[in-house]
Enzyme design. Structure first.
Site, PDB file in Angstrom:
ATOM      1  N   HIS A 267       0.932  -1.171   0.045  1.00 62.18           N
ATOM      2  CA  HIS A 267      -0.062  -0.172  -0.575  1.00 62.18           C
ATOM      3  C   HIS A 267       1.055   1.321   0.081  1.00 62.18           C
ATOM      4  O   HIS A 267       0.623   2.725  -0.982  1.00 62.18           O
ATOM      5  CB  HIS A 267      -1.172  -0.035   1.437  1.00 62.18           C
ATOM      6  CG  HIS A 267      -1.945   1.160   0.995  1.00 62.18           C
ATOM      7  ND1 HIS A 267      -2.409   1.935  -0.053  1.00 62.18           N
ATOM      8  CD2 HIS A 267      -2.869   1.120   1.703  1.00 62.18           C
ATOM      9  CE1 HIS A 267      -3.087   2.625   0.462  1.00 62.18           C
ATOM     10  NE2 HIS A 267      -4.223   2.231   1.329  1.00 62.18           N
ATOM     11  N   HIS A 306      -0.776   1.447 -11.580  1.00 62.91           N
ATOM     12  CA  HIS A 306      -1.744   1.652 -11.239  1.00 62.91           C
ATOM     13  C   HIS A 306      -3.140   1.144 -11.654  1.00 62.91           C
ATOM     14  O   HIS A 306      -3.517   0.280 -12.184  1.00 62.91           O
ATOM     15  CB  HIS A 306      -2.365   3.309 -11.184  1.00 62.91           C
ATOM     16  CG  HIS A 306      -3.050   3.369  -9.652  1.00 62.91           C
ATOM     17  ND1 HIS A 306      -4.350   3.104  -9.384  1.00 62.91           N
ATOM     18  CD2 HIS A 306      -2.360   3.754  -8.950  1.00 62.91           C
ATOM     19  CE1 HIS A 306      -4.543   3.388  -8.292  1.00 62.91           C
ATOM     20  NE2 HIS A 306      -3.382   3.909  -7.622  1.00 62.91           N
ATOM     21  N   ASP A 362       3.411   7.494  -6.721  1.00 59.25           N
ATOM     22  CA  ASP A 362       4.436   7.558  -5.766  1.00 59.25           C
ATOM     23  C   ASP A 362       6.258   7.116  -6.759  1.00 59.25           C
ATOM     24  O   ASP A 362       7.137   7.187  -6.554  1.00 59.25           O
ATOM     25  CB  ASP A 362       4.771   6.096  -5.670  1.00 59.25           C
ATOM     26  CG  ASP A 362       4.021   5.614  -4.408  1.00 59.25           C
ATOM     27  OD1 ASP A 362       3.083   6.894  -3.573  1.00 59.25           O
ATOM     28  OD2 ASP A 362       3.457   4.461  -4.278  1.00 59.25           O
TER      29      ASP A 362
END
Ligand code: ACO
Length: 448
Positions: A267, A306, A362
């Protein structure tokens, strides 16, 4: 056209009409489909909830195909450009932007709840010298429930409001103290003359100076990162908050569950992996060779792809826009050039475009945290602080939703049945060797 689904059960030949509402069918409606009157109804098997809506929510909208993210209907791009984190937190929790008076009172309240009880400090000091800050944050936010026992009155609007203010106000204090602890440095008390993000940086870095004043450009960059991480609809940690909150526990305990979920590498950990990858690539010249390795499936391009976004993650684009500003105010970091060259080449390459692989949030966030001198073990703490506003907004929505029930999934039972207990003296079998259990085959897991 009727909004329903006709299902034919080939075991019995019987047909059923299942209503379709908002693009979904109710799993409970499938319960009417039975092989026989004494048989259990049909259930849905969906580990990881990959295609199950668990709630109705008006907090955050995502269109992954188009790369759209909105909080309460406002595009993330506008909020990142024109708003600030505390205003966004107000928006998430209250559902609308504050008036000037509401905003000022909200900021005042949050600012004056940043201190924690001295006993919180004492127990945090009791952690091992090298305790991971995320473990400390999880334990300390959960422990706040013991300082505010009234918090269990979750249906009392005023009590509930107060806990939400406390939680948003105190998370930076707890997070910063967890960081100072592992560094062996004294905990720094909040400075209520500073804004939310500047105060957090002060609690992280202040030493003997009268006041720690961070560079305004860095304060703004961190505030934007806080906005981008404030909510992301039903992700793993939000689902944890809602699942635990569905037992009607106090919000500190529910948020502690969210922190626990975020602690897991699937996560909150990809930005750290991006930094490791960029360091391994070492120079811009090595980028093409690295990409060949990715295409040959030797490894993954971390920070790309993603589960929901099949387009540019809008948050990645916003972070990239702030990079130059951050690097004007900090030391030059050669990883930025490698990251930009890697992204440029990947976005030009059929392997990545055909699979709809684009940079995610990220990809650049770790580089910025590093520029702010924030060590990798603090990355998830920096994620948890702003995400608290999303967690509590979703927790409130859960508690006000008459359709919600205690979270209690079904299972497909695969174990034994109808065994008779055998006294220990009569049990037979190979002599047991006492030692560590045999290693189980590694589970194939995927993140999102
Ligand atoms: N690099 C190279 N190839 C990739 C990558 C990647 N980062 N991500 C997906 N692919 C490829 C897969 O090999 C697969 O190709 P194939 O169909 O030829 O076999 C295809 O793209 C689809 O991949 P899936 O794994 O099915 O996609 P999924 O939606 O399950 O995975 C995930 C999403 C886990 C995020 C994945 O893209 C990934 O591992 N990315 C790198 C890790 C990362 O950045 N995680 C952070 C996500 S953001 C967040 O959690 C806050």
């Amino acid at each position: 056209m009727t909004d329903s689904l006709t299902v034919r059960d080939n075991r019995t030949g019987q047909e059923y009409d299942v209503p379709i509402t908002d693009g979904t069918i109710k799993a409970a409606d499938l319960g009417a489909i039975k092989e026989g009157d004494d048989q259990p109804g049909l259930a849905v098997y969906d580990p990881g909830f990959v295609n199950t809506a668990s709630c109705r929510s008006a907090v955050t909208f995502i269109d992954g195909e188009e790369g759209i993210l909105e909080y309460r209907g406002y595009p993330i791009e506008q909020l990142a450009e024109k708003s600030n984190f505390l205003e966004v937190a107000y928006l998430l929790i209250h559902g609308s932007l504050p008036t000037k008076a509401e905003y000022e009172s909200w900021v005042h309240e949050i600012t004056y709840h940043t201190f924690v009880h001295e006993n919180v400090k004492s127990f945090m000091e009791g952690f091992r010298y090298d305790a991971h800050p995320m473990g400390m944050l999880m334990a300390s936010v959960g422990a706040l429930s013991t300082f505010y026992p009234d918090a269990r009155h979750i249906d009392d609007d005023e009590i509930r409001r107060l806990q939400i203010v406390r939680m948003i106000a105190k998370m930076p204090t707890l997070g910063a103290w967890a960081f100072r602890h592992a560094q062996g440095k004294p905990y720094i008390y909040p400075d209520n003359e500073l804004g939310y993000t500047a105060n957090f940086l002060s609690m992280l870095f202040k030493m003997s100076e009268q006041r720690f004043e961070a560079d305004e450009r860095l304060v703004r960059a961190l505030d934007v990162l806080f906005i981008l991480h404030a909510d992301h609809e039903q992700n793993c940690s939000t689902n944890a908050v809602r699942g635990v909150g569905s037992s009607q526990v106090d919000p500190y305990s529910a948020v502690a569950a969210g922190v626990a979920a975020l602690y897991g590498p699937l996560h909150g950990g990809a930005n750290e992996a991006v930094l490791r990858m960029l360091r391994r690539i070492e120079t811009v010249e090595n980028v093409p060779g690295f990409l060949e390795g990715v295409k040959n499936r030797e490894e993954r391009l971390m920070g790309f792809g993603h589960r929901v976004y099949k387009n540019y993650d809008p948050r990645a684009r916003i972070i990239e826009q702030h990079m130059d500003e951050v690097f004007e105010a900090t030391e030059y970091n050669p990883l930025v050039e490698i990251a930009r060259e890697l992204a440029k080449r990947a976005l030009d390459d059929e392997y990545f475009t055909s699979r709809k692989l684009y940079p995610n949030v990220d990809y650049y966030s770790g580089i910025i945290y590093e520029a702010l001198q924030i060590p990798t073990e603090m990355f998830t703490v920096i994620f948890a602080i702003p995400r608290t506003s999303g967690w509590v907004a979703q927790w409130m929505e859960l508690n006000d939703d008459p359709e919600q029930k205690i979270a209690r999934p079904r299972q497909i039972y695969t174990g034994e049945r109808d065994r008779d207990f055998i006294p220990i003296e009569e049990r037979e079998g190979p002599e047991k060797i006492v030692g560590p259990p045999a290693r189980r085959p590694k589970r194939q897991r995927r993140g999102a």
